[in-house]
Design an enzyme around this catalytic site. Structure first.
Site, short mmCIF file in Angstrom:
data_model
loop_
_atom_site.label_atom_id
_atom_site.label_comp_id
_atom_site.label_asym_id
_atom_site.label_seq_id
_atom_site.Cartn_x
_atom_site.Cartn_y
_atom_site.Cartn_z
N PHE A 276 0.88 -1.17 0.00
CA PHE A 276 0.04 0.00 0.12
C PHE A 276 0.80 1.09 -0.04
CE2 PHE A 276 -2.86 3.12 2.02
CZ PHE A 276 -3.81 3.24 0.87
N ASP B 58 2.37 -5.81 7.55
CA ASP B 58 1.02 -5.35 7.67
C ASP B 58 -0.19 -5.98 7.32
OD1 ASP B 58 -1.21 -3.42 6.81
OD2 ASP B 58 0.11 -1.88 6.01
N TYR C 213 -10.82 -0.61 10.33
CA TYR C 213 -12.06 -0.32 9.66
C TYR C 213 -12.55 -0.86 8.43
CZ TYR C 213 -8.35 2.78 7.35
OH TYR C 213 -7.23 3.00 6.94
N LYS C 214 -11.88 -2.17 8.21
CA LYS C 214 -12.06 -2.90 7.06
C LYS C 214 -12.91 -4.23 7.62
CE LYS C 214 -7.75 -1.50 4.33
NZ LYS C 214 -8.46 -0.70 3.31
N ARG D 174 -12.72 -3.92 -7.72
CA ARG D 174 -12.16 -4.64 -6.59
C ARG D 174 -13.36 -5.19 -5.90
NH1 ARG D 174 -8.53 -2.28 -1.77
NH2 ARG D 174 -10.12 -0.95 -1.42
#
Lengths: 398, 398
Positions: B114, B185, B210-211, B357
């Site tokens: 990321f 990560d 938050y995912k 996605r």
């Protein structure tokens, strides 16, 4: 006065039977914040899901709220952005300032600064290697210690323990004369005092929002960067939301223009929503009025306490112009006294080793509360009501 | 399977008429989180004011919630703490790791990481001076690039665009054999896949909530430090709540024992409260079941899309063991296609330059949604329904 303090008071929820003199540590709940959070949760997160980032304007919140904070500290639009915690923002300001003065190695601060600012500076100096030094002097020696060795001054305008207030414009001028940059921590200033970072010439300013700005526990911090520096300051902590084009997902970092580069990660939308609603009170309140009323309240408190409680020693400057919006007294049994007060509904706080601290926040506190607090404190001290084992067991307090 | 997915699904609020395949970006609202936030605001902040730090247990929230995250990633109690954003936690892990390998100068990452992780590494390397280097190689070249030059590997287990999954235990072993430390990560892993940082030997792990952990927009991040390192790792960003005794207000920093030293500033209580309630679903769900069901759903999706939409090219690994819980397809008009899908109630997301996605989150998504999404995507592609100007105007999306 143009501010209707009865009207501002009605905007807050204050629990029954409590005299709250700790808004300098955590502001009370604005009614609008509770309503706004409920909406943000159910109508935005619940219904919009990921599309809330655009449809509910979440992505713009750090800048939109930053502009409202800017008005309270004399900063132009587009020069303040929200996020993270105050300690993180101190790190960013300090790292940026040091990079702007690469030939100098000394950070100057004072022993009255909030410890986290010193810890962050110490950690940064250590990370940058042996040549960097954090130099701390007593608050009254700061002006003399600003020499041409100093890269940056890191000062908090209002001392968290005593309320002593630095002369921000004078020290900033002195720093600039010596070729140093000036960072101001406004944790106990924003929302309490008139602040003008533009006239005062601050290079960076940082602050928190859960004290006098009533954003709730753990509300986000702010950072101001003087417009003249904002396009050259290195952000440090170069996270994706400080990138010029975060959603291009480039592999290389390019800082966003201006203060937006000080954004780091995904912003805390729930806390920001509470903050944004909490700031509505400033549409009805004038900071000069708030300051004038806070001085009245604190003067009345000092007079009352000194008349009733001869064993409490004033720890704050007597001149109201030389202190912020809080008043502190010293007593060796300060901890137990504060516990006894809290048990009787007067909430202030204790700061080690011996400080009783009381904040005066006219948006929701008036003379009746001050008189009530003086009376209860007087009763506690007269009767040594604090002298009980249950008040002496220290819990972890903030 | 021991997990009752009908029961877990009932714990979420899902808007009418929406098929939500973007829980890999922002999880939906857990009903318990809405209720908990309302209580935290009115009963805790509103009624307890500053005393909530002790009485409502706010000060302990980052560790208490950390222990619940620990169980999901194979970490022992007391090894995970919450706070800040993922980018900040990456910075802390990386700075700590570099200090533990003072004789080495290279951070190794990959081009599938990321971008914020890369930006943070780049910023840290620059701050530490010219000798430090961030080296990025293609994901498939990482193993070969781990040489004795490498101080630390900084890798994300699951690629945010394609879902490609690194072999975490193997790469960690390889890093250790070369004398490097390994930071993982887990942004797209925690709550999606079985993770075992202990068996896998990770030195540091970080992630967001938050995912797949459904904490809401801007929920706090986590950091894990291997117990063997936790008392020696320098925290970087040495804020007051990582101090051994924050409320002593000492002028000098002394790190707290263990992972608590990775705390920085005042924790975001509103976001943490939402997260804590969101984690209740894991009392009813087994991560192995979640993973098995997510593979079923993603396999069905791939089969359906490949049958209906020949112009969409699978961008994710075909072997489900080699991908995370998301599936991506490429198309030059990916942006417009995703807008057309969203307009029809199927929410996935777009990642530049050409990635569509879709996330598969069995806690609240089942086969009926997958079939519905395939049908709508098929209709959009068959009729080139995406080929309209209103779908091609790019807004800033996440």
């Amino acid at each position: 006065m143009r501010t209707d303090f009865a009207a501002t008071r009605a905007m807050f929820h204050l629990p029954e039977g409590v005299i709250y003199l700790d808004g300098n540590s955590l502001g009370p709940l604005p009614k609008a914040a509770a309503a706004r959070l409920a909406r943000t949760v159910t109508e935005e997160w619940g219904e919009m899901l990921i599309t809330g980032w655009n449809r509910a304007g979440w992505m713009a919140l750090p800048s939109r709220v930053g502009d409202r904070i800017a008005r309270l500290i004399g900063a132009p639009p587009g020069s303040v952005v929200m996020g993270d915690t105050l300690s993180i923002k101190v790190h960013q300001a300090l790292a940026s300032a040091l990079a702007l003065r690469p030939d100098r190695r000394v950070i100057l601060s004072d022993t009255g600064n909030f410890p986290s600012d010193l810890y962050i500076a110490e950690g940064l100096a250590r990370m940058l290697g042996g040549a960097y030094e954090l130099r701390t002097v007593p608050p009254e020696k700061v002006a003399d210690a600003i020499t041409e060795e100093i890269a940056v001054t890191l000062l908090t305008e209002v001392d968290y323990r005593t309320g002593r207030r630095h002369d921000m414009p004078a020290l900033t001028r002195r720093a600039h004369q010596a070729g140093a940059l000036a960072i101001w921590d406004l944790a106990h200033s924003a929302g309490a005092l008139p602040v003008d970072v533009t006239k005062g010439g601050a290079d960076f300013a940082v602050g928190c929002t859960y004290k006098y700005l009533n954003s709730g526990p753990g509300g986000p911090a702010f950072i101001y960067v003087a417009p003249a520096l904002a396009d050259t300051a290195r952000p440090a902590l170069s996270g994706w939301l400080g990138h010029e084009a975060p959603f291009a997902f480039d592999l290389d970092y390019r800082p966003a223009p201006g203060v937006e580069r000080m954004r780091v990660g995904t912003p805390p939308i729930l806390q920001l929503a509470a903050l944004e609603a909490a700031l509505d009170v400033w549409d009805m309140a004038d900071i000069a009025d708030v300051r004038a009323r806070a001085i009245e309240l604190s003067e009345a408190f000092i007079a009352g306490v000194e008349a009733r409680c001869p064993t409490l020693a004033l720890a704050s400057p007597r001149d109201p112009e030389r202190r912020g919006s809080q008043v502190s007294f010293r007593h060796p049994e300060g901890y137990a006294i504060m516990q006894a007060l809290i048990a009787r509904g007067v909430i202030g706080d204790f700061r080690a080793p011996d400080i009783l601290r009381f904040g005066f926040t006219p948006l929701y506190i008036g003379l009746a509360e001050v008189e009530g607090a003086v009376k209860i404190l007087g009763d506690v001290m007269d009767g040594t009501l604090w002298d009980r084992p249950e008040y002496k067991t220290r819990a972890r307090v903030t």
